[in-house]
Design an enzyme around this catalytic site. Structure first.
Site, PDB file in Angstrom:
ATOM      1  N   HIS A  36      -6.877  35.176  21.807  1.00 16.17           N
ATOM      2  CA  HIS A  36      -5.476  35.575  21.619  1.00 16.17           C
ATOM      3  C   HIS A  36      -5.374  37.082  21.411  1.00 16.17           C
ATOM      4  O   HIS A  36      -4.486  37.735  21.957  1.00 16.17           O
ATOM      5  CB  HIS A  36      -4.878  34.910  20.366  1.00 16.17           C
ATOM      6  CG  HIS A  36      -4.810  33.424  20.428  1.00 16.17           C
ATOM      7  ND1 HIS A  36      -5.568  32.617  19.633  1.00 16.17           N
ATOM      8  CD2 HIS A  36      -4.044  32.604  21.187  1.00 16.17           C
ATOM      9  CE1 HIS A  36      -5.284  31.353  19.884  1.00 16.17           C
ATOM     10  NE2 HIS A  36      -4.370  31.311  20.828  1.00 16.17           N
ATOM     11  N   SER A 186     -11.796  29.050  20.951  1.00 17.67           N
ATOM     12  CA  SER A 186     -10.742  28.044  20.999  1.00 17.67           C
ATOM     13  C   SER A 186     -10.347  27.731  19.563  1.00 17.67           C
ATOM     14  O   SER A 186     -11.191  27.745  18.662  1.00 17.67           O
ATOM     15  CB  SER A 186     -11.273  26.783  21.695  1.00 17.67           C
ATOM     16  OG  SER A 186     -10.434  25.699  21.412  1.00 17.67           O
TER      17      SER A 186
END
Ligand code: CDP
Length: 508
Positions: A36, A186
């Site tokens: 991210h 993740s």
């Protein structure tokens, strides 16, 4: 830098009214990791646009209620990480506002793209993703949206939705970010025990190994990979080798494919993939005379360090030779015999330009004469000529890494080219460009006559029986009036990189 937290849609509208800039949107479900943060950083680097990060756990994309309940929530930490990575604002809407029945338009993910991989086992997952992303796009109206390639299927499905609904947002995809042990970051990784993490490493390692083997023998043995997980603590939910863009199983003729899998580590489910490529990519550029193909194609070849292939020069060279040798090319047998002994090659000269030689005669300048321009289309419509030259062109492009220009590149010569461009320009603009070129070469031509000649050639080229000049179904049309060759070349390179997964950039 001002950092703003927006808790309602109204807050967001007020912020939008104040910023006077376009928005780069980074959608997330929180529990931010390096993947991210890379998206936020890349978005932040992108011009003067403001970066808006949303944190919203989308209940519609969970087919498993337990998974939704257990999804890691780390809001305070996320806010800190997003701002320190460059977010200008964070959007934290409530579930009730986003799922508001009156405003929520349910979307269906493309059937084709969602019938394999994660779509098989997670029913309704991609519909849920599409529905919420569509809702967010309508509220935010960003110029760009940043997505991670770890969820490649999601990237393809969202790109497809944007195209189908004609939404005005550009998708920027970012290469899968991996931890030092090779495992992709993740949010669910946080839930793994040490032992499970080890098993997960094995999965990523096997995919990497399969890619290494593929480079040597160009095949993937799914059974062998599956066998390597036997007696381990992980269960393969799926492992598929598919076309990288259509996600279909017919991959024989495909150049870029994806080997993707999902595994279950205990109760946690994780996905990973590798992209595979048989040859380097091909860029096909077609279009009528004077549309700017040659200049643009040369520039692209130079910038990407690709082979430059001017197929028109081959038709011109062949025409010149047929006239020069007074060959009766109307006679099939004579023509075939002649073609059997023909040798056309390109060579870089001392000025770093490409020369074209036909049976060792350099004809680079000779083939640009008005005489050749007036005859080339009729010679190019002869089937034996086309068969011979298309074959030669395919040999040159066999290993890819080529940008080729002509009339039938995307439709006939390289129908599997990764990128197809159709360049066009108004007839006046094209005749103007051609007149300048001819004047430089010492030919004085009347503008209107030249215009008629180009129109005739356009007509002949697009109405001939064999591979006429047409825009390939999957080609992007670019009108070049009022743009410099440099601008068009940059645009094509951008289209090229946007289509390809960033991960294969290092493979060519
Ligand atoms: O540079 P210009 O656009 O005038 O044409 P060119 O690319 O040099 O091509 C000359 C002619 O060759 C075209 O008008 C076509 O008749 C033929 N050609 C073709 O049939 N197929 C190609 N792939 C390239 C050229």
């Amino acid at each position: 830098m001002q950092q703003t937290i927006l808790k309602t849609i109204n807050d967001l509208y007020k912020w939008k009214n104040n910023i006077e800039a376009n928005i780069n949107f980074v959608p997330t479900m929180g529990n931010l990791h390096k993947g991210h943060l890379e998206l936020i950083q890349q978005s932040n680097k992108d011009g003067s646009n403001k970066t808006l990060v949303s944190i919203f756990i989308n209940p519609l994309q969970f087919n498993d209620k337990k998974d939704f309940k257990n999804y890691p929530k780390t809001l305070e930490k996320d806010i800190h990480l997003a701002f320190t990575s460059g977010a200008n604002a964070i959007f934290l809407p409530s579930e009730s506002e986003i799922l508001n029945i009156k405003s929520l338009i349910h979307q269906k993910a493309s059937q084709k793209l969602s019938s394999n991989l994660c779509g098989k086992s997670r029913e309704g997952h991609f519909d849920g993703v599409c529905t919420i992303v569509f809702r967010m796009l309508k509220i935010i109206n960003p110029q760009k949206m940043f997505l991670g390639e770890k969820d490649w299927q999601q990237v393809l499905i969202l790109k497809n939705m944007i195209k189908e609904l004609n939404l005005k947002v550009e998708i920027k995809s970012i290469t899968t970010q991996r931890d030092i042990d090779g495992v992709p970051f993740s949010s669910r990784n946080n839930l793994l025990t040490n032992l499970e993490r080890k098993d997960l490493q094995l999965f990523s390692k096997e995919l990497k190994k399969a890619k290494k083997n593929f480079l040597i023998n160009k095949t993937i043995n799914l059974e062998e990979i599956n066998n390597s997980f036997k007696n381990k603590n992980l269960k393969v939910e799926y492992l598929q080798h598919l076309s990288a863009f259509s996600l279909s199983e017919s991959i024989e003729k495909e150049n870029i494919t994806i080997l993707a899998g999902a595994i279950l580590c205990g109760s946690k489910r994780l996905i990973d993939h590798v992209f595979l490529m048989k040859r380097k990519p091909i860029i096909a550029i077609d279009g009528p005379a004077g549309s700017g193909k040659s200049t643009v194609t040369k520039l692209i070849a130079k910038k990407l360090n690709f082979i430059y292939l001017d197929t028109g020069a081959m038709y011109r060279a062949l025409s010149w030779f047929l006239l020069d040798q007074k060959i009766s090319y109307e006679n099939d047998n004579i023509l075939k015999k002649f073609l059997n002994k023909l040798n056309i090659v390109f060579k870089t000269n001392l000025n770093s330009e490409q020369d074209i030689l036909i049976n060792d005669i350099c004809v680079t300048d000779k083939i640009r004469s008005p005489r050749i321009s007036s005859i080339v289309s009729s010679i190019a419509s002869i089937s034996n000529v086309r068969e011979f030259l298309v074959n030669e062109q395919r040999k040159i492009g066999n290993n890819g890494g080529i940008v080729a220009e002509g009339r039938d590149i995307g439709t006939t010569v390289f129908p599997k080219a990764e990128i197809k461009i159709y360049l066009n320009a108004s007839i006046d603009e094209r005749a103007k460009r051609r007149k300048i070129e001819l004047n430089i070469q010492g030919h004085d031509v009347d503008f209107n006559k030249l215009k008629d000649q180009i129109k005739k050639r356009d007509f002949d080229d697009s109405t001939r029986n064999i591979s006429p000049l047409v825009k390939a179904e999957d080609a992007v049309e670019i009108i070049t009036d009022n743009f410099s060759a440099e601008q068009i070349a940059e645009k094509i390179i951008q289209i090229f990189y946007e289509k390809l997964p960033k991960e294969i950039k290092n493979d060519f």
